[in-house]
Design an enzyme around this catalytic site. Structure first.
Site, PDB file in Angstrom:
ATOM      1  N   HIS A 157      19.704 -53.798  59.598  1.00 50.70           N
ATOM      2  CA  HIS A 157      20.550 -53.140  60.596  1.00 50.70           C
ATOM      3  C   HIS A 157      21.230 -54.168  61.487  1.00 50.70           C
ATOM      4  O   HIS A 157      20.743 -55.277  61.693  1.00 50.70           O
ATOM      5  CB  HIS A 157      19.759 -52.124  61.437  1.00 50.70           C
ATOM      6  CG  HIS A 157      18.927 -52.726  62.543  1.00 50.70           C
ATOM      7  ND1 HIS A 157      19.482 -53.233  63.700  1.00 50.70           N
ATOM      8  CD2 HIS A 157      17.578 -52.886  62.682  1.00 50.70           C
ATOM      9  CE1 HIS A 157      18.517 -53.681  64.501  1.00 50.70           C
ATOM     10  NE2 HIS A 157      17.356 -53.496  63.901  1.00 50.70           N
ATOM     11  N   CYS A 158      22.388 -53.782  61.989  1.00 51.97           N
ATOM     12  CA  CYS A 158      23.080 -54.539  63.037  1.00 51.97           C
ATOM     13  C   CYS A 158      23.292 -53.532  64.164  1.00 51.97           C
ATOM     14  O   CYS A 158      22.318 -53.022  64.705  1.00 51.97           O
ATOM     15  CB  CYS A 158      24.366 -55.170  62.516  1.00 51.97           C
ATOM     16  SG  CYS A 158      25.366 -54.114  61.439  1.00 51.97           S
ATOM     17  N   ARG A 159      24.523 -53.225  64.499  1.00 53.29           N
ATOM     18  CA  ARG A 159      24.763 -52.179  65.499  1.00 53.29           C
ATOM     19  C   ARG A 159      25.040 -50.845  64.806  1.00 53.29           C
ATOM     20  O   ARG A 159      24.358 -49.857  65.053  1.00 53.29           O
ATOM     21  CB  ARG A 159      25.929 -52.569  66.421  1.00 53.29           C
ATOM     22  CG  ARG A 159      26.196 -51.585  67.553  1.00 53.29           C
ATOM     23  CD  ARG A 159      27.220 -52.143  68.535  1.00 53.29           C
ATOM     24  NE  ARG A 159      28.483 -52.419  67.869  1.00 53.29           N
ATOM     25  CZ  ARG A 159      29.488 -51.551  67.744  1.00 53.29           C
ATOM     26  NH1 ARG A 159      29.362 -50.331  68.237  1.00 53.29           N
ATOM     27  NH2 ARG A 159      30.612 -51.887  67.130  1.00 53.29           N
TER      28      ARG A 159
END
Length: 434
Positions: free
Chosen positions: A192-194
């Site tokens: 995940h990132c944002r």
């Protein structure tokens, strides 16, 4: 897994109904979410049976109103993949007070330990009913390796949004994911990132290319179709992120020994080249006027990759005008070293006032990331195909090395493709090996 229903949570050994949150549904509209049979509303997408991409999980309000619940994510992974069979890879470099901490993960895992019997019962039911996500790619040919058991739930290997990571870090992350997954077919990596789009997409595509031998175009398509609804987005689209995926494509065409050699030589190279000349090819009449100024910043990441360090600022009013109309700047001899990965940013302003410049800067902004070592190799290999062509000592040339990037190939505002007012036709950058 069945169609999406109402959200449920574990409480007192079983499940409790709670209302579906409208904000989560609206904000995750572009995403192709994996439905589950325990009622959890999560923005997660299976790229492979053992590779998940999701948006950023949180455990505090108000972000719990519209982001993935960290509790729900851990519950989902525990039920569907088993305790100790998952690892989260967090690619966010930006920091906020509301970010989840390692202790939060440990606490949530411990909470579900106390409900182990109910979770295992639910997991057994799902397995018996065949409700386990299926990968579009066959993983039966994977070679498993032994690894010491450790209880790391999350690895934080982040960098700034809308940018590529340093190239060496890109390879390190991809290899780290494979090292984790190759221990057991039961393991799953959660990226995940944002929003689970650019940074997570880059790593996913690079992983598919290196370890499932997918061509770049096919890997991008797999990610796009698995993560997003049809027609909503093209997945990884930022030009610099795509440029780094092409570096990755070039890198993995080499044998393993050569890959190791390139990685080792890259460390030496950053002290062996000098940025020499920058040229705006066919600049617009806008920036050749007396009142307009283009500010060029040459930057690289700080050590934590959560901010940029500016190494040089060049103003267009001190650039030389060549006979053909091009504008050039020649760097001083003392400006010798940069990181291999550098960013060049262009913003439009005016000499009339700071206030006016601040407003005008929003009318045009463009940038690009480059890895100078890999740009050098991709230039050199056309003339030198010897097995050790990548060694720094073999890269020295009498002439300058360089690359040209068109205005359309530059990054725009954030993840948008638009750059605003066009400042020049192309950027030409030249360097020399010292």
């Amino acid at each position: 897994m069945r169609e999406e229903g109402s959200e449920l949570e574990m409480e007192k050994g079983f499940l409790k109904w709670k209302p579906v949150n409208l904000m989560k549904k609206i904000l995750s509209l572009p995403m192709k979410k994996t439905k589950n049979d325990i009622g959890l509303r999560l923005d997660i997408s299976y790229i492979l049976v053992n590779l998940i991409v999701c948006s950023y999980p949180v455990n505090t309000y108000p972000k719990l109103l519209y982001r993935n619940s960290l509790d729900d994510l851990i519950l989902f992974l525990t039920v569907y993949h088993g305790k100790g069979n998952f690892r989260i890879f967090n690619f966010r470099g930006e920091k906020e007070d509301s970010d989840y901490k390692d202790n939060d993960l440990i606490g949530i895992a411990a909470k579900f330990e106390s409900k182990d019997f109910e979770i295992q019962e639910l997991r057994s039911t799902l397995i018996n009913d065949g409700k386990i996500p299926i990968s579009p790619i066959d993983l039966e040919t994977r070679t498993l390796v032994e690894e010491e058991t450790n209880n790391v739930i999350c690895e934080r290997i982040g960098w700034l949004d809308h940018f590529p990571p340093p190239f060496e870090l890109l390879e390190e992350i991809v290899d780290g994911i494979e090292n984790y997954l190759s221990v057991s077919k039961n393991r799953v990596a959660v990226l995940h990132c944002r929003m689970g789009k650019g940074r997570s997409g880059m790593i996913t595509v690079a992983y598919l290319m290196k370890y499932l031998q997918c061509p770049l175009g096919e890997a991008r398509l797999i990610f796009m179709q698995a993560r997003f609804k049809y027609g909503m987005t093209n997945g990884v689209t930022i030009p610099s992120q795509l440029r780094y995926l092409r570096y990755h494509e070039f890198f993995i065409t080499h044998e393993k020994a050569a890959q190791e050699g390139i990685s080792n030589e890259a460390v030496k190279f950053k002290f062996k080249f000098r940025l020499a000349k920058m040229t705006f090819l066919r600049p617009s009449s806008l920036i050749t006027s007396e009142s307009a100024i283009v500010t060029t910043k040459i930057q690289h990441y700080n050590d934590d990759r959560n901010a940029l360090l500016t190494r040089k600022v060049v103003y267009s009013d001190i650039m030389a005008h060549e006979c053909g109309g091009n504008m050039t700047f020649i760097f001083g001899r003392d400006y010798l070293t940069l990181e291999n990965d550098c960013r060049i940013e262009f913003t439009l302003g005016t000499s009339k006032s700071k206030a006016a410049s601040s407003i005008i800067s929003w009318t045009s902004c463009a940038s690009c990331w480059l890895n100078i070592y890999l740009e050098t190799l991709m230039h050199i290999i056309k003339d030198d195909s010897s097995p050790d062509y990548f060694q720094v000592e073999r890269l020295k040339r009498d002439e300058m090395l360089g690359t040209t990037i068109s205005w359309q190939e530059l990054d725009g505002f954030g993840e948008l493709s638009t750059h605003g007012l066009k400042l020049f036709q192309a950027l030409k950058l030249e360097w020399e090996i010292i």
